[in-house]
Design a protein around this motif. Structure first.
Motif, short mmCIF file in Angstrom:
data_model
loop_
_atom_site.label_atom_id
_atom_site.label_comp_id
_atom_site.label_asym_id
_atom_site.label_seq_id
_atom_site.Cartn_x
_atom_site.Cartn_y
_atom_site.Cartn_z
N GLY A 1 0.81 -1.21 0.00
CA GLY A 1 0.00 0.00 0.00
C GLY A 1 0.85 1.26 0.00
N ALA A 2 1.91 1.25 0.78
CA ALA A 2 2.80 2.41 0.83
C ALA A 2 3.42 2.67 -0.54
CB ALA A 2 3.88 2.20 1.88
N LEU A 3 3.83 1.63 -1.20
CA LEU A 3 4.41 1.79 -2.55
C LEU A 3 3.37 2.27 -3.55
CD1 LEU A 3 6.70 -1.36 -2.98
CD2 LEU A 3 7.41 1.02 -2.74
N ALA A 4 2.20 1.67 -3.50
CA ALA A 4 1.15 2.01 -4.47
C ALA A 4 0.63 3.44 -4.31
CB ALA A 4 -0.01 1.02 -4.35
N HIS A 5 0.65 3.95 -3.08
CA HIS A 5 0.08 5.26 -2.82
C HIS A 5 1.12 6.36 -2.61
CE1 HIS A 5 -3.28 2.53 -2.09
NE2 HIS A 5 -4.00 3.53 -2.52
N LYS A 6 2.35 6.09 -3.03
CA LYS A 6 3.41 7.09 -2.89
C LYS A 6 3.04 8.42 -3.56
CE LYS A 6 8.17 8.18 -4.02
NZ LYS A 6 9.38 7.75 -4.70
N PRO A 7 2.47 8.43 -4.76
CA PRO A 7 2.12 9.72 -5.37
C PRO A 7 1.11 10.52 -4.53
CG PRO A 7 2.11 8.00 -7.04
CD PRO A 7 2.25 7.31 -5.70
N TYR A 8 0.15 9.84 -3.92
CA TYR A 8 -0.82 10.53 -3.08
C TYR A 8 -0.16 11.07 -1.82
CZ TYR A 8 -5.15 11.58 -0.62
OH TYR A 8 -6.17 12.21 0.06
N THR A 9 0.76 10.30 -1.25
CA THR A 9 1.49 10.77 -0.08
C THR A 9 2.28 12.03 -0.43
OG1 THR A 9 1.66 8.53 0.81
CG2 THR A 9 3.22 10.15 1.66
N ALA A 10 2.97 12.00 -1.57
CA ALA A 10 3.74 13.17 -2.01
C ALA A 10 2.83 14.38 -2.21
CB ALA A 10 4.50 12.85 -3.29
N GLU A 11 1.65 14.15 -2.75
CA GLU A 11 0.68 15.22 -2.96
C GLU A 11 0.24 15.83 -1.61
OE1 GLU A 11 -3.95 15.19 -4.25
OE2 GLU A 11 -2.59 14.09 -5.56
N LEU A 12 -0.03 14.97 -0.64
CA LEU A 12 -0.45 15.46 0.68
C LEU A 12 0.68 16.22 1.39
CD1 LEU A 12 -2.52 12.42 1.93
CD2 LEU A 12 -3.39 14.69 1.33
N VAL A 13 1.90 15.73 1.27
CA VAL A 13 3.04 16.44 1.87
C VAL A 13 3.19 17.81 1.21
CG1 VAL A 13 5.55 16.45 2.20
CG2 VAL A 13 4.23 14.36 2.65
N ALA A 14 3.04 17.88 -0.11
CA ALA A 14 3.13 19.17 -0.81
C ALA A 14 2.05 20.13 -0.33
CB ALA A 14 3.02 18.95 -2.31
N LYS A 15 0.89 19.58 -0.01
CA LYS A 15 -0.23 20.41 0.45
C LYS A 15 -0.02 20.92 1.88
CE LYS A 15 -5.28 20.18 0.84
NZ LYS A 15 -6.45 19.32 0.57
N TYR A 16 0.47 20.05 2.76
CA TYR A 16 0.57 20.41 4.18
C TYR A 16 1.97 20.81 4.65
CZ TYR A 16 -4.20 18.90 4.26
OH TYR A 16 -5.54 18.79 3.98
N ALA A 17 2.96 20.62 3.81
CA ALA A 17 4.32 21.07 4.12
C ALA A 17 4.95 21.55 2.83
CB ALA A 17 5.13 19.94 4.75
N PRO A 18 4.40 22.62 2.25
CA PRO A 18 4.83 23.04 0.91
C PRO A 18 6.29 23.43 0.78
CG PRO A 18 3.37 24.68 1.90
CD PRO A 18 3.39 23.49 2.82
N THR A 19 6.93 23.79 1.87
CA THR A 19 8.34 24.16 1.78
C THR A 19 9.26 22.94 1.82
OG1 THR A 19 8.47 24.53 4.16
CG2 THR A 19 7.97 26.44 2.78
#
Length: 125
Positions: free
Chosen positions: A35-53
């Motif tokens: 699951g972690a591998l399959a959802h890496k793009p979504y995780t990256a998207e969420l990190v960009a949203k909540y920790a944009p720097t």
């Protein structure tokens, strides 16, 4: 090596020192890994949203891995692991294996995801 081989090797190395993992535990570990591998793009998207720097690809690999597993657990393992337990365990892993600031960073990102993406009242966190 294939990702499945790496997972099995790491499970064997870690568990060989501490005992064994039953079939349910191995199944759950595989589910988290896949699951972690399959959802890496979504995780990256969420990190960009909540920790944009902090671009996801620039985070330490340990922090990336912890976030990938925790995000998967928050969204897809709610019936198995309560969200607050997911966040607490991720923070503890970050403190143990990450940098001095990893625990705070992981807590901030996951708490924001929990509050904003899972529609949970901020007073819970």
């Amino acid at each position: 090596l294939l990702p499945e081989d790496i997972l099995q090797r790491n499970l064997n190395d870690t568990l060989g020192k501490k005992g064994t993992l039953d079939d349910a535990g191995q199944t759950f570990a595989k589910r988290l890994f896949d699951g972690a591998l399959a959802h890496k793009p979504y995780t990256a998207e969420l990190v960009a949203k909540y920790a944009p720097t902090w671009p996801f690809h620039e985070l330490a690999y340990v922090d990336q891995s912890i976030l990938k597993i925790a995000v998967f657990e928050l969204f897809y393992c709610k019936d198995d692991v309560p969200p607050l337990v997911v966040i607490n365990e991720a923070v503890e892993l970050a403190k143990e294996f990450g940098t001095d600031n990893s625990g705070k960073f992981i807590n901030g990102v996951l708490s924001s995801i929990f509050k904003n993406e899972l529609n949970v009242s901020p007073s819970v966190v």
